[in-house]
Design an enzyme around this catalytic site. Structure first.
Site, PDB file in Angstrom:
ATOM      1  N   THR A 136     -24.949 -43.060  55.737  1.00 29.68           N
ATOM      2  CA  THR A 136     -24.505 -43.342  57.109  1.00 29.68           C
ATOM      3  C   THR A 136     -24.966 -42.245  58.075  1.00 29.68           C
ATOM      4  OG1 THR A 136     -22.528 -43.479  58.515  1.00 29.68           O
ATOM      5  CG2 THR A 136     -22.291 -42.234  56.505  1.00 29.68           C
ATOM      6  N   ASP A 137     -25.080 -42.597  59.363  1.00 30.16           N
ATOM      7  CA  ASP A 137     -25.386 -41.576  60.378  1.00 30.16           C
ATOM      8  C   ASP A 137     -24.242 -40.579  60.536  1.00 30.16           C
ATOM      9  OD1 ASP A 137     -23.548 -43.264  61.654  1.00 30.16           O
ATOM     10  OD2 ASP A 137     -24.790 -43.617  63.436  1.00 30.16           O
ATOM     11  N   GLU A 138     -23.045 -40.933  60.022  1.00 27.49           N
ATOM     12  CA  GLU A 138     -21.880 -40.069  60.233  1.00 27.49           C
ATOM     13  C   GLU A 138     -21.957 -38.776  59.431  1.00 27.49           C
ATOM     14  OE1 GLU A 138     -18.087 -41.886  60.494  1.00 27.49           O
ATOM     15  OE2 GLU A 138     -18.853 -43.606  61.614  1.00 27.49           O
TER      16      GLU A 138
ATOM     17  N   TYR B 157     -13.911 -39.689  55.532  1.00 29.33           N
ATOM     18  CA  TYR B 157     -14.908 -40.707  55.176  1.00 29.33           C
ATOM     19  C   TYR B 157     -16.307 -40.094  55.188  1.00 29.33           C
ATOM     20  CZ  TYR B 157     -18.512 -44.145  56.094  1.00 29.33           C
ATOM     21  OH  TYR B 157     -19.686 -44.844  56.057  1.00 29.33           O
TER      22      TYR B 157
ATOM     23  N   LYS C 137     -19.102 -39.522  52.159  1.00 33.74           N
ATOM     24  CA  LYS C 137     -20.463 -40.092  52.174  1.00 33.74           C
ATOM     25  C   LYS C 137     -21.505 -38.971  52.064  1.00 33.74           C
ATOM     26  CE  LYS C 137     -21.638 -43.863  52.613  1.00 33.74           C
ATOM     27  NZ  LYS C 137     -21.889 -44.911  51.576  1.00 33.74           N
TER      28      LYS C 137
HETATM   29  O1  DAU Z   1     -22.016 -45.299  62.173  1.00 31.10           O
HETATM   30  C1  DAU Z   1     -21.966 -45.873  60.905  1.00 31.10           C
HETATM   31  C2  DAU Z   1     -20.534 -46.124  60.536  1.00 31.10           C
HETATM   32  O2  DAU Z   1     -20.069 -47.179  61.390  1.00 31.10           O
HETATM   33  C3  DAU Z   1     -20.328 -46.503  59.078  1.00 31.10           C
HETATM   34  O3  DAU Z   1     -20.712 -45.434  58.278  1.00 31.10           O
HETATM   35  C4  DAU Z   1     -18.856 -46.841  58.834  1.00 31.10           C
HETATM   36  O4  DAU Z   1     -18.655 -47.246  57.513  1.00 31.10           O
HETATM   37  C5  DAU Z   1     -18.441 -47.946  59.780  1.00 31.10           C
HETATM   38  O5  DAU Z   1     -17.058 -48.215  59.626  1.00 31.10           O
HETATM   39  C6  DAU Z   1     -18.719 -47.523  61.216  1.00 31.10           C
HETATM   40  O6  DAU Z   1     -17.860 -46.408  61.552  1.00 31.10           O
HETATM   41  P1  DAU Z   1     -17.155 -46.309  62.979  1.00 31.10           P
HETATM   42  O7  DAU Z   1     -16.013 -45.384  62.902  1.00 31.10           O
HETATM   43  O8  DAU Z   1     -18.174 -46.057  64.042  1.00 31.10           O
HETATM   44  O9  DAU Z   1     -16.666 -47.848  63.139  1.00 31.10           O
HETATM   45  P2  DAU Z   1     -15.377 -48.458  63.775  1.00 31.10           P
HETATM   46  O10 DAU Z   1     -15.656 -49.916  63.934  1.00 31.10           O
HETATM   47  O11 DAU Z   1     -14.142 -48.080  63.048  1.00 31.10           O
HETATM   48  O12 DAU Z   1     -15.293 -47.785  65.217  1.00 31.10           O
HETATM   49  C7  DAU Z   1     -16.358 -47.927  66.139  1.00 31.10           C
HETATM   50  C8  DAU Z   1     -15.959 -47.142  67.380  1.00 31.10           C
HETATM   51  O13 DAU Z   1     -14.862 -47.820  68.012  1.00 31.10           O
HETATM   52  C9  DAU Z   1     -15.493 -45.738  67.102  1.00 31.10           C
HETATM   53  O14 DAU Z   1     -15.886 -44.883  68.168  1.00 31.10           O
HETATM   54  C10 DAU Z   1     -13.960 -45.850  67.093  1.00 31.10           C
HETATM   55  C11 DAU Z   1     -13.712 -46.950  68.106  1.00 31.10           C
HETATM   56  N1  DAU Z   1     -12.539 -47.794  67.821  1.00 31.10           N
HETATM   57  C12 DAU Z   1     -12.364 -48.275  66.564  1.00 31.10           C
HETATM   58  C13 DAU Z   1     -11.294 -49.097  66.271  1.00 31.10           C
HETATM   59  C14 DAU Z   1     -11.097 -49.611  64.872  1.00 31.10           C
HETATM   60  C15 DAU Z   1     -11.646 -48.120  68.837  1.00 31.10           C
HETATM   61  O15 DAU Z   1     -11.811 -47.678  70.001  1.00 31.10           O
HETATM   62  N2  DAU Z   1     -10.587 -48.916  68.538  1.00 31.10           N
HETATM   63  C16 DAU Z   1     -10.363 -49.411  67.300  1.00 31.10           C
HETATM   64  O16 DAU Z   1      -9.352 -50.131  67.107  1.00 31.10           O
END
Ligand code: DAU
Length: 345
Positions: free
Chosen positions: A124-126, A149, A153
């Site tokens: 992942t980029d993270e 997380y 990774k």
């Molecule tokens: O960048 C790659 C990553 O993308 C992967 O390695 C991860 O497995 C994948 O879950 C994803 O991680 P993120 O943390 O970026 O994804 P998430 O959909 O949880 O959140 C995307 C963005 O939205 C992040 O800045 C947090 C924000 N967010 C997330 C949720 C769940 C919100 O503002 N509200 C929310 O309810």
């Protein structure tokens, strides 16, 4: 590649990869090895389940003997198996260490013992931690993971490099950005916002909503992954990014616009702990192999919204189930109670 062992093939990206391989490589066979945890769903593979070149084996990457048995006879391995949701890792990272570290070790060990020539590990980029357009991360840059997380990774990613160096294995690591598209579990921001918007419920945006993520369509990602499996250089890592960077608030608004819903469904809620502001990678190494994304931001979001709107039977049972409702209440109950209303910005 004749027979590819795919660990974690019932998840969002893994299932897209399997559909892609079976479509694009007529002589390929796929063994899908998946534990079917809460995020794995065989319905993602309904289209290919009757294909004679496809076989499903239920098992966990944390079970080294089961991995070794299922992998026998395969000449390529792709590892998607992971605990992937950052918010869950903040509550408890135990499963993340088991699957994302110990699991990677089992897959690498089984591949080595079976003499598998190619292993593609999906990272992942993270792992790089926060970065910006002017300070983009290249593959050899230091890892600075900031969530449990991302740390898990990073550990798995480093094991891959160690096995490539120490044992001379043909291991390639892919580091994709944030994926969007069909069959993503509704806990993730984009499907969560879409499913909430369809239901006319509030969209919980963390903090000020100005965090930036790239939105890479999963179909573009799996094209890159197959290319890397076949042509990536052993021992090397490759960044995968679509240059579709937008803030989370932009994403929430684009989803509401696509569904013709008002922006005041957006709520600002307490931020994710340790929330990375922005990720940005240099992906010239992948570009040099001939890959380019085909979805821009608008198309990636619109296509994803259309898919969820047209496939309620896929996600409604999940969001109605007690396990998800319990998770949602724990993650958002207090946050939404103290939420701030939307303000145009
Ligand atoms: O960048 C790659 C990553 O993308 C992967 O390695 C991860 O497995 C994948 O879950 C994803 O991680 P993120 O943390 O970026 O994804 P998430 O959909 O949880 O959140 C995307 C963005 O939205 C992040 O800045 C947090 C924000 N967010 C997330 C949720 C769940 C919100 O503002 N509200 C929310 O309810």
């Amino acid at each position: 590649m004749r027979r590819v062992f795919v660990a974690g093939g019932a998840g969002f990206i893994g299932s897209a990869f399997i559909r892609h391989v079976l479509r694009e490589r007529r002589d390929a066979e796929v063994v899908n090895f998946d534990a079917l945890t809460y995020a794995g769903n065989l319905a993602n593979l309904a289209d290919v389940s009757a294909d004679r070149r496809y076989r499903f084996v239920r098992g966990s990457v944390t079970d080294a003997a089961a991995v070794a048995a299922a992998l026998a006879g395969c000449d390529a391995v792709v590892n998607f198996a992971a605990e992937s949701h950052v918010d869950r890792s903040i509550h408890d990272a135990t499963d993340f260490i088991d699957t994302n570290v110990r699991g990677v070790h089992s897959v690498l060990t089984a591949a080595r013992e079976a003499g598998v020539a190619r292993v593609l590990h999906v990272s992942t980029d993270e792992v790089y931690g926060p970065a910006t357009h002017d300070d983009a991360r290249s593959e050899d840059d230091a890892f600075r993971p900031r969530s449990p997380y991302a740390a898990s990774k990073a550990a798995g990613d480093m094991l891959c490099h160690a096995f490539a160096e120490t044992h001379g294995m043909g291991v390639v690591v892919a580091r994709p950005a944030n994926n969007v598209g069909p069959y993503q579990h509704p806990e993730k921001a984009v499907p969560l916002f879409i499913t909430r918007a369809i239901a006319g419920e509030p969209l919980p945006v963390y903090g000020d909503g100005l965090q930036v993520r790239d939105r890479l369509h999963v179909d573009d990602n799996v094209r890159a992954l197959l290319l890397l499996l076949e042509r990536g250089e052993a021992g090397e890592a490759y960044n995968i990014q679509a240059d579709n960077h937008h803030t989370n608030i932009d994403v929430a608004r684009a989803i509401l616009d696509a569904l013709d819903r008002p922006h005041d469904l957006i709520r600002y809620v307490d931020d994710r702990e340790g929330h990375d502001r922005c990720y940005w990678m240099d992906w010239s190494k992948l570009r040099a192999l001939g890959w380019a994304p085909t979805y821009d931001f608008d198309r990636a979001i619109e296509a994803t919204v259309r898919w969820y709107a047209g496939n309620r039977a896929w996600w409604e049972p999940t969001v109605r189930a007690g396990a998800f409702r319990g998770y949602y209440e724990r993650q958002y109950g207090a946050r939404l109670a103290g939420a701030q209303p939307y303000r145009a910005q």
